[in-house]
Design an enzyme around this catalytic site. Sequence first.
Site, PDB file in Angstrom:
ATOM      1  N   HIS A  39      35.990   1.856  33.055  1.00 14.17           N
ATOM      2  CA  HIS A  39      36.562   2.332  31.791  1.00 14.17           C
ATOM      3  C   HIS A  39      37.914   2.971  32.095  1.00 14.17           C
ATOM      4  O   HIS A  39      38.005   3.918  32.880  1.00 14.17           O
ATOM      5  CB  HIS A  39      35.600   3.360  31.173  1.00 14.17           C
ATOM      6  CG  HIS A  39      36.037   3.947  29.877  1.00 14.17           C
ATOM      7  ND1 HIS A  39      35.696   3.417  28.666  1.00 14.17           N
ATOM      8  CD2 HIS A  39      36.762   5.059  29.602  1.00 14.17           C
ATOM      9  CE1 HIS A  39      36.194   4.157  27.690  1.00 14.17           C
ATOM     10  NE2 HIS A  39      36.850   5.170  28.233  1.00 14.17           N
ATOM     11  N   ASP A  41      41.060   4.891  30.580  1.00 12.64           N
ATOM     12  CA  ASP A  41      41.570   5.663  29.451  1.00 12.64           C
ATOM     13  C   ASP A  41      43.086   5.611  29.434  1.00 12.64           C
ATOM     14  O   ASP A  41      43.742   6.042  30.386  1.00 12.64           O
ATOM     15  CB  ASP A  41      41.110   7.124  29.563  1.00 12.64           C
ATOM     16  CG  ASP A  41      39.645   7.282  29.199  1.00 12.64           C
ATOM     17  OD1 ASP A  41      39.229   6.718  28.171  1.00 12.64           O
ATOM     18  OD2 ASP A  41      38.920   7.961  29.948  1.00 12.64           O
ATOM     19  N   GLY A 147      38.800  14.908  30.505  1.00 16.19           N
ATOM     20  CA  GLY A 147      37.451  14.711  31.015  1.00 16.19           C
ATOM     21  C   GLY A 147      36.737  16.049  31.082  1.00 16.19           C
ATOM     22  O   GLY A 147      37.362  17.111  30.955  1.00 16.19           O
ATOM     23  N   ASP A 178      31.210   7.897  24.264  1.00 13.87           N
ATOM     24  CA  ASP A 178      32.184   8.254  25.302  1.00 13.87           C
ATOM     25  C   ASP A 178      32.456   9.751  25.265  1.00 13.87           C
ATOM     26  O   ASP A 178      32.845  10.293  24.223  1.00 13.87           O
ATOM     27  CB  ASP A 178      33.490   7.479  25.043  1.00 13.87           C
ATOM     28  CG  ASP A 178      34.550   7.715  26.112  1.00 13.87           C
ATOM     29  OD1 ASP A 178      34.256   8.384  27.118  1.00 13.87           O
ATOM     30  OD2 ASP A 178      35.677   7.218  25.922  1.00 13.87           O
ATOM     31  N   GLY A 179      32.266  10.387  26.434  1.00 14.09           N
ATOM     32  CA  GLY A 179      32.648  11.789  26.584  1.00 14.09           C
ATOM     33  C   GLY A 179      31.460  12.720  26.670  1.00 14.09           C
ATOM     34  O   GLY A 179      30.496  12.594  25.917  1.00 14.09           O
ATOM     35  N   GLY A 180      31.537  13.634  27.629  1.00  9.83           N
ATOM     36  CA  GLY A 180      30.521  14.687  27.714  1.00  9.83           C
ATOM     37  C   GLY A 180      29.198  14.253  28.300  1.00  9.83           C
ATOM     38  O   GLY A 180      28.214  14.996  28.233  1.00  9.83           O
ATOM     39  N   GLY A 200      32.761   9.657  33.006  1.00 10.59           N
ATOM     40  CA  GLY A 200      33.838   9.804  33.975  1.00 10.59           C
ATOM     41  C   GLY A 200      33.521  10.871  34.993  1.00 10.59           C
ATOM     42  O   GLY A 200      33.161  10.586  36.138  1.00 10.59           O
ATOM     43  N   SER A 201      33.599  12.137  34.571  1.00 12.19           N
ATOM     44  CA  SER A 201      33.432  13.220  35.545  1.00 12.19           C
ATOM     45  C   SER A 201      32.003  13.316  36.062  1.00 12.19           C
ATOM     46  O   SER A 201      31.783  13.904  37.124  1.00 12.19           O
ATOM     47  CB  SER A 201      33.890  14.552  34.946  1.00 12.19           C
ATOM     48  OG  SER A 201      33.267  14.773  33.713  1.00 12.19           O
TER      49      SER A 201
HETATM   50  C1  DX5 Z   1      38.205  11.220  26.351  1.00  9.10           C
HETATM   51  C2  DX5 Z   1      38.059   9.942  27.151  1.00  9.10           C
HETATM   52  C3  DX5 Z   1      36.787   9.852  27.894  1.00  9.10           C
HETATM   53  C4  DX5 Z   1      36.597  10.958  28.878  1.00  9.10           C
HETATM   54  C5  DX5 Z   1      35.353  10.769  29.678  1.00  9.10           C
HETATM   55  O1  DX5 Z   1      39.491  11.631  26.432  1.00  9.10           O
HETATM   56  O2  DX5 Z   1      38.131   8.857  26.303  1.00  9.10           O
HETATM   57  O3  DX5 Z   1      36.641   8.559  28.476  1.00  9.10           O
HETATM   58  O4  DX5 Z   1      37.702  11.079  29.724  1.00  9.10           O
HETATM   59  O5  DX5 Z   1      35.291  11.794  30.585  1.00  9.10           O
HETATM   60  P1  DX5 Z   1      33.988  12.675  30.779  1.00  9.10           P
HETATM   61  O6  DX5 Z   1      32.889  11.695  31.103  1.00  9.10           O
HETATM   62  O7  DX5 Z   1      34.364  13.550  31.907  1.00  9.10           O
HETATM   63  O8  DX5 Z   1      33.738  13.390  29.501  1.00  9.10           O
HETATM   64 ZN    ZN Z   2      37.461   6.836  27.091  1.00  8.52          ZN
END
Ligand code: DX5
Ligand code: ZN
Length: 225
Positions: A39, A41, A147, A178-180, A200-201
């Site tokens: 993915h 961004d 992230g 997506d996210g969190g 992501g993180s």
């Molecule tokens: C939000 C992005 C996500 C985010 C994911 O700005 O679209 O893809 O970076 O990161 P985590 O998994 O760390 O929330």
């Molecule tokens: Zn994203």
Amino acid sequence: MARVPNTEPLLSVGITTADWMHMGDELRRLEAAGADYVHIDVMDGCFCPQVTVGAQVIGALRTTLRKDVHLMIEEPLEKVRAYVDAGADTLTFHVEATRHPHRVLQALGKSVKRGIALNPGTPVTAVEPLLDDVELVLVLAVNPGWGGQRFAPGTERRLGAVRELIDRSGRAVMLGVDGGVTRENVGSIAAMGVDMIVAGSAVFDGGDAAANLRQLRAGAGRAAV
Ligand code: DX5
Ligand code: ZN
């Protein structure tokens, strides 16, 4: 009624917080540990505060993983073609980023899997008129830009509402979030009935990325690789 056949969600791993000095190694780790997509961004400093990468860098990423490109950019209409040419498998833009989301979808045609994304503050009904022309609806559980934010509690309700709209459309549109996402909450998010989870993180937190991804896979109910 058409449904996406997956029972366990696909995992799309966000690389914004990976080690960009060793991106080849990072991608090999994701391939070996069972990522379904990488993915990417794309942030333009206008739609959201950060600036990340554009089409040229995405084109330069060598991987066997499918590229899931998430555009967080203003007015994508004239810009999307470059991302298709850069090898995007799935190209998602934000419904909030253009007055003409339907025109963007028309411009993309069948050249790529088309995704439409929704910020946490956007009514889910915004995607309803677009469902004939998308393959993915991506519900953000955080505000775009960073992230490591917390999964917004209203997301489960929003996912349920989008799922109803998709079911009513009769099309096999994937539902993504997506996210969190964390290694702790991924099981409860998988149980929300999504087809794709972006994390992501939870993978790139400074520890062992492959082990983190395997843990995520297990938490999402996927078989070990
Ligand atoms: C939000 C992005 C996500 C985010 C994911 O700005 O679209 O893809 O970076 O990161 P985590 O998994 O760390 O929330
Ligand atoms: Zn994203």
